[in-house]
Design a protein around this motif. Structure first.
Motif, PDB file in Angstrom:
ATOM      1  N   ALA A  63       0.835  -1.211   0.000  1.00 22.32           N
ATOM      2  CA  ALA A  63       0.000   0.000   0.000  1.00 22.32           C
ATOM      3  C   ALA A  63       0.864   1.254   0.000  1.00 22.32           C
ATOM      4  CB  ALA A  63      -0.938  -0.010   1.206  1.00 22.32           C
ATOM      5  N   SER A  64       1.903   1.262   0.819  1.00 24.55           N
ATOM      6  CA  SER A  64       2.772   2.440   0.864  1.00 24.55           C
ATOM      7  C   SER A  64       3.531   2.611  -0.449  1.00 24.55           C
ATOM      8  CB  SER A  64       3.733   2.375   2.046  1.00 24.55           C
ATOM      9  OG  SER A  64       4.569   1.256   1.966  1.00 24.55           O
ATOM     10  N   LYS A  65       3.918   1.503  -1.054  1.00 22.94           N
ATOM     11  CA  LYS A  65       4.598   1.567  -2.354  1.00 22.94           C
ATOM     12  C   LYS A  65       3.639   2.077  -3.427  1.00 22.94           C
ATOM     13  CE  LYS A  65       7.329  -1.185  -5.554  1.00 22.94           C
ATOM     14  NZ  LYS A  65       7.916  -2.492  -5.852  1.00 22.94           N
ATOM     15  N   TYR A  66       2.387   1.637  -3.395  1.00 21.82           N
ATOM     16  CA  TYR A  66       1.376   2.093  -4.361  1.00 21.82           C
ATOM     17  C   TYR A  66       1.206   3.609  -4.284  1.00 21.82           C
ATOM     18  CZ  TYR A  66      -3.136   2.947  -6.510  1.00 21.82           C
ATOM     19  OH  TYR A  66      -4.145   3.453  -7.283  1.00 21.82           O
ATOM     20  N   ARG A  76      -5.258  -5.632   5.880  1.00 22.92           N
ATOM     21  CA  ARG A  76      -4.991  -5.446   4.454  1.00 22.92           C
ATOM     22  C   ARG A  76      -5.832  -4.277   3.959  1.00 22.92           C
ATOM     23  NH1 ARG A  76      -1.410  -8.263   5.723  1.00 22.92           N
ATOM     24  NH2 ARG A  76      -0.776 -10.254   4.877  1.00 22.92           N
ATOM     25  N   TYR A  77      -5.423  -3.741   2.792  1.00 21.24           N
ATOM     26  CA  TYR A  77      -6.044  -2.540   2.246  1.00 21.24           C
ATOM     27  C   TYR A  77      -6.333  -2.753   0.770  1.00 21.24           C
ATOM     28  CZ  TYR A  77      -3.009  -1.607   6.151  1.00 21.24           C
ATOM     29  OH  TYR A  77      -2.354  -1.704   7.343  1.00 21.24           O
ATOM     30  N   SER A  86     -10.003   1.677  -1.292  1.00 21.15           N
ATOM     31  CA  SER A  86     -10.069   2.334   0.018  1.00 21.15           C
ATOM     32  C   SER A  86      -8.980   3.392   0.161  1.00 21.15           C
ATOM     33  CB  SER A  86      -9.996   1.323   1.163  1.00 21.15           C
ATOM     34  OG  SER A  86      -8.713   0.745   1.270  1.00 21.15           O
ATOM     35  N   ILE A  87      -7.820   3.139  -0.415  1.00 23.12           N
ATOM     36  CA  ILE A  87      -6.719   4.113  -0.384  1.00 23.12           C
ATOM     37  C   ILE A  87      -7.116   5.365  -1.154  1.00 23.12           C
ATOM     38  CG2 ILE A  87      -4.365   4.565  -1.182  1.00 23.12           C
ATOM     39  CD1 ILE A  87      -3.818   1.536  -0.645  1.00 23.12           C
ATOM     40  N   GLU A  88      -7.625   5.176  -2.360  1.00 20.35           N
ATOM     41  CA  GLU A  88      -8.003   6.314  -3.198  1.00 20.35           C
ATOM     42  C   GLU A  88      -9.189   7.083  -2.607  1.00 20.35           C
ATOM     43  OE1 GLU A  88      -8.368   4.568  -7.091  1.00 20.35           O
ATOM     44  OE2 GLU A  88      -6.193   4.574  -7.372  1.00 20.35           O
ATOM     45  N   ALA A  89     -10.149   6.371  -2.006  1.00 19.30           N
ATOM     46  CA  ALA A  89     -11.300   7.028  -1.382  1.00 19.30           C
ATOM     47  C   ALA A  89     -10.850   7.869  -0.189  1.00 19.30           C
ATOM     48  CB  ALA A  89     -12.328   5.989  -0.931  1.00 19.30           C
ATOM     49  N   PHE A  90      -9.901   7.372   0.584  1.00 15.54           N
ATOM     50  CA  PHE A  90      -9.386   8.109   1.736  1.00 15.54           C
ATOM     51  C   PHE A  90      -8.658   9.375   1.286  1.00 15.54           C
ATOM     52  CE2 PHE A  90      -6.023   8.894   4.906  1.00 15.54           C
ATOM     53  CZ  PHE A  90      -6.804   9.042   6.046  1.00 15.54           C
ATOM     54  N   ILE A  91      -7.856   9.271   0.243  1.00 20.01           N
ATOM     55  CA  ILE A  91      -7.151  10.435  -0.293  1.00 20.01           C
ATOM     56  C   ILE A  91      -8.162  11.464  -0.788  1.00 20.01           C
ATOM     57  CG2 ILE A  91      -5.644  11.241  -2.160  1.00 20.01           C
ATOM     58  CD1 ILE A  91      -4.115   8.539  -1.831  1.00 20.01           C
ATOM     59  N   ASP A  92      -9.187  11.020  -1.524  1.00 20.70           N
ATOM     60  CA  ASP A  92     -10.228  11.930  -2.018  1.00 20.70           C
ATOM     61  C   ASP A  92     -10.958  12.616  -0.865  1.00 20.70           C
ATOM     62  OD1 ASP A  92      -9.601  11.280  -4.622  1.00 20.70           O
ATOM     63  OD2 ASP A  92     -11.267   9.867  -4.865  1.00 20.70           O
TER      64      ASP A  92
END
Length: 76
Positions: free
Chosen positions: A10-13, A42-43, A47-53
């Motif tokens: 996730a951090s690498k992504y 796990r992520y 969910s990563i993109e939604a959190f950033i948005d």
């Protein structure tokens, strides 16, 4: 890349260090994750993109409010 990402994946992504991921993402209760056990989470990319948005939208609203308040102060 698998559908469920580890902390490192996730951090690498995102393009950040895993410790920064812990502070900026994992520490926030708004960040959604899958708990596979008591110590394994796990992520998803979604969910990563939604959190950033979500955080980006919140910051925009804060800056709009700051701008509005500054105009009110300058008009006086």
């Amino acid at each position: 890349m698998s559908k469920l990402l580890t902390r490192e994946e996730a951090s690498k992504y995102i393009g950040i260090d895993p410790k920064t991921f812990d502070k900026a993402f994992r520490a926030d209760p708004d960040f959604k994750r899958f708990m596979l056990s008591d110590h394994t989470e796990r992520y998803t990319i979604k969910s990563i993109e939604a959190f950033i948005d979500l955080k980006e939208t919140t910051l925009k609203k804060i800056w709009e409010l700051v701008g509005y308040l500054l105009t009110l102060l300058l008009v006086r």
